[in-house]
Enzyme design. Structure first.
Site, PDB file in Angstrom:
ATOM      1  N   SER A   1      31.301 -67.598   0.998  1.00 13.43           N
ATOM      2  CA  SER A   1      30.155 -67.631   0.090  1.00 13.43           C
ATOM      3  C   SER A   1      30.477 -67.761  -1.388  1.00 13.43           C
ATOM      4  O   SER A   1      29.576 -67.991  -2.199  1.00 13.43           O
ATOM      5  CB  SER A   1      29.270 -66.405   0.299  1.00 13.43           C
ATOM      6  OG  SER A   1      28.488 -66.573   1.460  1.00 13.43           O
TER       7      SER A   1
ATOM      8  N   SER B   1      26.689 -68.662   0.248  1.00 15.01           N
ATOM      9  CA  SER B   1      25.441 -68.086  -0.193  1.00 15.01           C
ATOM     10  C   SER B   1      25.324 -67.863  -1.698  1.00 15.01           C
ATOM     11  O   SER B   1      24.231 -67.740  -2.222  1.00 15.01           O
ATOM     12  CB  SER B   1      25.214 -66.751   0.506  1.00 15.01           C
ATOM     13  OG  SER B   1      26.189 -65.804   0.076  1.00 15.01           O
TER      14      SER B   1
ATOM     15  N   LYS C   1      25.319 -62.244  -9.125  1.00 12.06           N
ATOM     16  CA  LYS C   1      24.625 -62.549  -7.870  1.00 12.06           C
ATOM     17  C   LYS C   1      23.656 -61.415  -7.545  1.00 12.06           C
ATOM     18  O   LYS C   1      23.998 -60.239  -7.706  1.00 12.06           O
ATOM     19  CB  LYS C   1      25.657 -62.711  -6.745  1.00 12.06           C
ATOM     20  CG  LYS C   1      25.078 -63.227  -5.430  1.00 12.06           C
ATOM     21  CD  LYS C   1      26.187 -63.436  -4.395  1.00 12.06           C
ATOM     22  CE  LYS C   1      25.673 -63.977  -3.083  1.00 12.06           C
ATOM     23  NZ  LYS C   1      26.749 -64.158  -2.087  1.00 12.06           N
TER      24      LYS C   1
END
Lengths: 511, 470, 95
Positions: free
Chosen positions: A177, A153, A78
């Site tokens: 997330s 997210s 990420k």
């Protein structure tokens, strides 16, 4: 069977037996990325040269017999986790060109094992969002239906694993997330106990809630990755000193007598019928395996979301204050004076949702409001923590849906912040209480994946994995996303995949 | 009413939250790492010594040490603050409710210490550049303690005494070197006046840019006069921050900031609470060195020093340490104290040097004093030798040798010189023989002159008397 | 409205954010809705509840006072756009 569709443990078998090389594995994934990436936009940066170099090093390691559990396994990280020499943008214009001069502790751990970093994945800007639509660069699509969001997210990481762009991915979970996008994309995603995985190098959103965790294709892989990334880090004061367990030892099918709590609060208002039914069927599966199903109640959980938005936004308003363009990041070109430089820089660099949360957080901490908002939220946090402690007196794990809905349409909630916040309604309480939680795929509703959330006591990831594994073995989730095929010859010839860290943005229409 | 806020940099080797050095100076931005630069994703880890030093200072200043303490974030934007928040302590400081005793006009007065907390220093802004300001983060993250007094001082003199005492205690406990010129000690003060008998609090004025204790005193004197005048003329004091202008000797209003400060303090989530157990506290207490007043009493009892000497010698720990080391080698405490208060202090004042910056060691001073006792040099020549030692760091015997300052203690040699002096000064000889004792002094002086001060005084006296009685 | 326009303007200034008039309007509406929502917490009596700042109860995490090499200045400065003489450069500040 293509190499890219295999799990970590399957790939490790082949690598160990020297039936395939890390280079072949890496090339297979890079090819796959080339094929599917134009459709799903999961990645912000692809590190092809770096990956190929690391693959060769991994093969050397294997040759010398120095390989470990993750040697030669490709990963996607990420883009809010620091990677030395590789852009770490947080999908924000603010950090569009920021290259960290250091590695996050988790990245160090992965590199030591010989993991191959293929690229960095898209996210809601600074991890604020539940759909990955808040990225400044691109909207990631759900591999199960390209008109739908992958969740957020960590939507890029979840979509990448669902689309076989890597063997596993790292994400971060502040209010759901990891688990929510894992649920929406039909993969396994775990948020470990707060303090289990070092946060050093994770660009802070809400420091008291953030935790790094893995996305994998199955529960076994989750245990394997967890083994590597956990552990005390002297660079993170909130990381705990615990004896490192071998999580794979918990991968047992036997859950007889295990007490599983089902909280009515997790089946409340807003839950889709299809989600509810799929989860209830899953509970039956566990019951049939010999688990004891116990009705429990976590009355304060309905206050978790408002408490979360205050705590997370307040911490974010402070964590994001450092972005002024002086030392790194976007800086305004035109301004009147120093204060104006701050204001213009920050207004240009941050997107709307980020600004909204900074505003809310600043308000909640400002003089005269601190007690009414921030302190109040911390008190509610105590109530929620106590609630879970009481619940865990009656059961070993708690299960329920990860998300009240399946993947929603892109744009559907983009203009209604509150509706978007509700996507995290079942996940935030776990962060508020610092507990570990996993989302595993448990079926389809209208052709879209439904996630089952399993929550455990602090540091009882093992028990969660035990339940998850037993469920997975009894209820194999073999469905694959159909929206991305393996064909698509038209993109093959293009050479858009060059360079060690290429950033895609909207202007480069790759499709 | 005067209150003082003192920031002192702690003498740790590394910064408060990272392993960068705290050394003063160094090329800009060379004592910087991702943590003290506040790069995204970095986290602070508290230096244990910082807590110990703060507790040490707290104990020396008679504070209550908090059993439970925590760090907080103080949020504000400024280019010298890399994270845009300073990690500090808000509602639960490490130390509170202490006091310092000062002496004013022979009377002892207690000045309350409200709190002592730990925090990180900011970087430095350099303004010499014409089209912009430059930022150096070497100082960012150097540990500080902030010591906040109660507004217990009523005169600038008391403020001066408080600061002197505080500095001495911080030096004694070895938590700070208190060098104002390097910024390791910084003072802010606030002052308000109210008519005699009034119980209403006056408006507080904050004073900044105070670069020495004398500046604090002078600024306060000026500011009190100014406020009294304003009130006498029927005006009102506006709450503001004023700046001391050293060259003009006045305080001036600083540019008022357009917005009121709102630091939005909240508990630092990246750092865990600090618990100082009784055991830890006692361990730190045991490590505390002897405090000035105890030392003073001991010096009087153990070395037989007069109270005046003991007070001066113990006013600085370094001076007291020097004294004790010297006495170990040369067992005449009063002689050592005379030298420290005399020549030594005179030269330190002239050169502006601290005792540990002077190349003369206690052993060297002891050797010098022994040379006097052994008659190798006279007391007055010793001063010349000392000055050379002070400037060059040379051993006393080397200086004596190089400069040919050895006493003339050879009887025959000296007798020849004395005979010559007698021959050249018949008038004085006459006077002496007529009973004028003063003439003797003149003749001794002449002998010294002829020998450039090197004649052994006792021997000179003895031979002179012999020769004159012939 | 749970929050007024002028409060939004004040908070924006505190947060060093600049908004157009339309954005201020929009934020006033949106933040008001969010604040109304979070005000749900006021339903709870928390008079005798201690706040939880750290979820995992650990304390006294320290490092030893040891100096390690700092980072090369080139790396420290590499992400800054404006720099001079080994320093970061900002607009002229008059103190």
């Amino acid at each position: 069977m293509e190499l890219y569709s295999l799990t970590i443990h399957e790939l490790r078998e082949l690598l160990k037996k020297r039936e395939v090389s890390a280079l072949e594995v890496t090339k297979s994934y890079l090819e796959r990325i080339k094929e599917v990436e134009p459709k799903i936009d999961a990645l912000v940066t692809i590190t092809e040269d770096f990956a190929l170099q690391k693959a060769k090093e991994a093969d050397e390691k294997i040759k010398k017999g120095e390989d470990t559990a993750l040697t030669g396994i490709p990963v996607i990280i990420k883009d809010n986790i620091s990677t030395e020499g590789i852009k770490t943008t947080c999908s924000s214009k603010m950090l569009e060109n920021y290259i960290p001069p250091y590695n996050a502790t988790v990245v160090e751990k992965l590199l030591e094992e010989g993991v191959i970093i293929l690229g960095k994945s898209n996210l809601d800007e600074f991890a604020m969002g539940s759909s990955t639509e808040n990225s400044a660069f691109k909207t990631t699509k759900n591999p199960w239906d390209l008109s739908r969001v992958p969740g957020g997210s960590s939507g890029g990481s979840a979509a990448a694993i669902a689309a076989d762009e890597a063997a596993f991915a790292l994400g971060s979970d502040t209010g759901g997330s990891i688990r929510q996008p894992a649920s929406l994309c039909g993969v396994v995603g775990m948020k470990p106990t707060y303090g289990l995985v070092s946060r050093y190098g994770l660009v802070a959103f809400a420091s008291s809630l953030d935790q790094i965790g893995p996305f994998t294709k199955d529960v076994t892989d989750c245990a394997i990755v967890l083994n590597t990334i956990i552990g005390h880090d002297p660079k993170d004061s909130t990381s705990l000193k615990i004896d490192k367990p071998d999580y794979t030892s918990y991968l047992k099918e036997d859950i007889k007598g295990l007490r599983i709590g089902v909280a009515k609060e997790f089946f409340g208002e807003g839950i889709e019928e299809g989600v509810k039914e799929t989860v209830q069927e899953s509970i039956k599966v566990l019951q049939n395996l010999g688990a004891e199903i116990i009705d429990i109640s976590i009355p304060y959980v309905e206050y978790a979301l408002p408490a979360y938005y205050i705590i997370a936004s307040a911490e974010a308003s402070s964590n994001l204050a450092r972005y002024d363009g002086i030392r790194y990041g976007h800086i305004a070109e035109k301004y009147e004076d120093l204060i104006d430089m701050y204001m213009v820089t920050r207004s240009e660099g941050f997107g709307k949702e980020v600004k909204r949360r900074i505003m809310l957080g600043t308000y909640a901490l400002s003089s005269g409001y601190y007690d009414a908002y921030y302190k109040k939220a911390l008190k509610v946090r105590t109530l929620i923590k106590n609630d879970f402690e009481k619940a865990f007196e009656k059961c070993d794990v708690i299960i329920g849906p990860t998300s009240p809905t399946v993947a929603f349409k892109i744009g559907e909630r983009a203009n209604d912040p509150l509706a978007m916040y509700l996507a995290d309604i079942y996940t935030v309480s776990v962060n508020i209480a610092g507990l570990p939680g996993i989302s595993i795929p448990c079926g389809l509703s209208d052709g879209l994946p439904v996630g089952l959330q399993i929550i455990g006591r602090h540091f009882e990831e093992g028990k969660i994995l035990n339940v998850a594994y037993a469920f997975e073995q009894a209820n194999k989730f073999n469905a694959k996303p159909q929206a991305i095929g393996v064909q698509d010859n038209e993109v093959r010839s293009s050479d858009w995949l060059r360079g060690p860290c290429r950033t895609f943005d909207r202007e480069q229409n790759l499709l | 009413m005067i209150g003082l806020e003192v920031h002192a940099e702690l003498l740790t080797e590394s910064k408060i939250f990272c392993s960068c050095t705290t050394k003063f100076g160094g090329e800009p931005n060379t004592h910087v790492c991702p943590v003290c630069l506040g790069l995204p994703g970095t986290l602070p880890v508290l230096n244990k010594k910082v807590v110990e030093y703060a507790v040490r200072a707290g104990l020396a200043l008679n504070c209550t040490i908090a059993n439970f303490s925590k760090m907080d974030r103080k949020n504000y934007f400024y280019p010298d603050l890399p994270k845009a928040y300073q990690i500090s302590q808000y509602d639960l400081p490490l130390c509170s409710n202490g006091y310092v005793e000062i002496e004013v006009d022979g009377k002892v007065k207690k000045i309350g210490i409200k709190r002592i907390h730990i925090e990180e220093d900011a970087g430095k802004l350099l303004h010499e550049n014409t089209d912009g300001s430059l930022v150096d983060y070497n100082r960012a993250g150097v540990p500080l303690i902030e010591i906040v007094s109660e507004p217990d001082m009523s005169t600038p003199e008391e403020a001066y005494q408080y600061l002197t005492k505080l500095k001495s205690i911080l030096e004694y406990t070895e938590v700070s070197d208190c060098k104002m010129q390097e910024g390791s000690l910084r003072v802010d003060t606030n002052v308000s006046v109210r008519p005699v008998g009034s119980t209403e609090l006056g408006t507080k004025i904050e004073l900044k840019n105070l670069n020495s204790f004398k500046a604090v005193q002078k600024a306060l004197e000026y500011e009190i006069k100014r406020q009294v005048k304003v009130l006498e003329e029927g005006g009102t004091i506006v709450q503001e921050t004023r700046r001391w202008n050293e060259s003009k000797g006045i305080t001036e209003p600083m540019r008022t900031k357009e917005e009121a400060h709102d630091y939005r303090y909240f508990p630092e989530p990246d750092l865990v609470p600090i618990i100082v157990t009784d055991e830890w506290k006692e361990e730190i207490r045991k490590s505390l060195p002897e405090m000035p007043h105890h030392k003073r009493e001991r010096f009087i009892a153990e070395y037989g020093l007069p109270e005046y000497d003991a007070k001066i010698i113990t006013s600085s720990k370094k001076m007291a340490d020097f004294f004790e080391k010297c006495v170990l080698e040369y067992d005449s405490p009063k002689a050592v104290s005379n030298w420290l208060m005399g020549e030594f202090s005179r030269l330190m004042n002239e050169t502006g040097k601290e005792i540990d910056e002077v190349p003369v060691t206690p052993q060297m001073l002891a050797k010098l004093l022994k040379l006097i006792d052994n008659g190798v040099i006279s007391g007055s020549i010793a001063k010349t030798v000392f000055e050379e030692m002070f400037g060059t760091g040379k051993e006393p015997e080397v200086v004596v040798e190089e400069k040919g300052l050895k006493q003339i203690a050879n009887e025959n040699e000296l007798r020849e010189i004395i005979k010559k002096v007698i021959a050249e000064n018949p008038k004085s000889v006459e006077d002496y023989k007529n009973g004028k004792e003063k003439a003797m002094g003149f003749l001794v002086g002449q002998v010294m002159k002829a020998t450039k001060g090197k004649a052994n005084p006792q021997l000179t006296n003895q031979i002179l008397k012999e020769e004159l009685s012939k | 409205m749970a929050i007024s326009r002028s409060e939004v303007e004040h908070v924006a200034k505190l947060a060093r954010l600049k908004f157009s008039q339309e954005e201020i309007e929009e934020f006033t509406v949106q933040l008001s809705k969010i604040i109304d929502y979070v005000n749900k917490l006021n339903e709870l009596d928390t008079e005798n509840v201690e706040p939880t700042a750290h979820i995992v109860p650990i304390y006294n995490v320290f490092r030893e006072d040891e100096v390690k090499p700092s980072m090369d200045r080139d790396k420290i400065l590499m992400n800054a756009l404006y720099k001079e003489n080994g320093c970061f450069k900002v607009p002229k500040i008059i103190e």
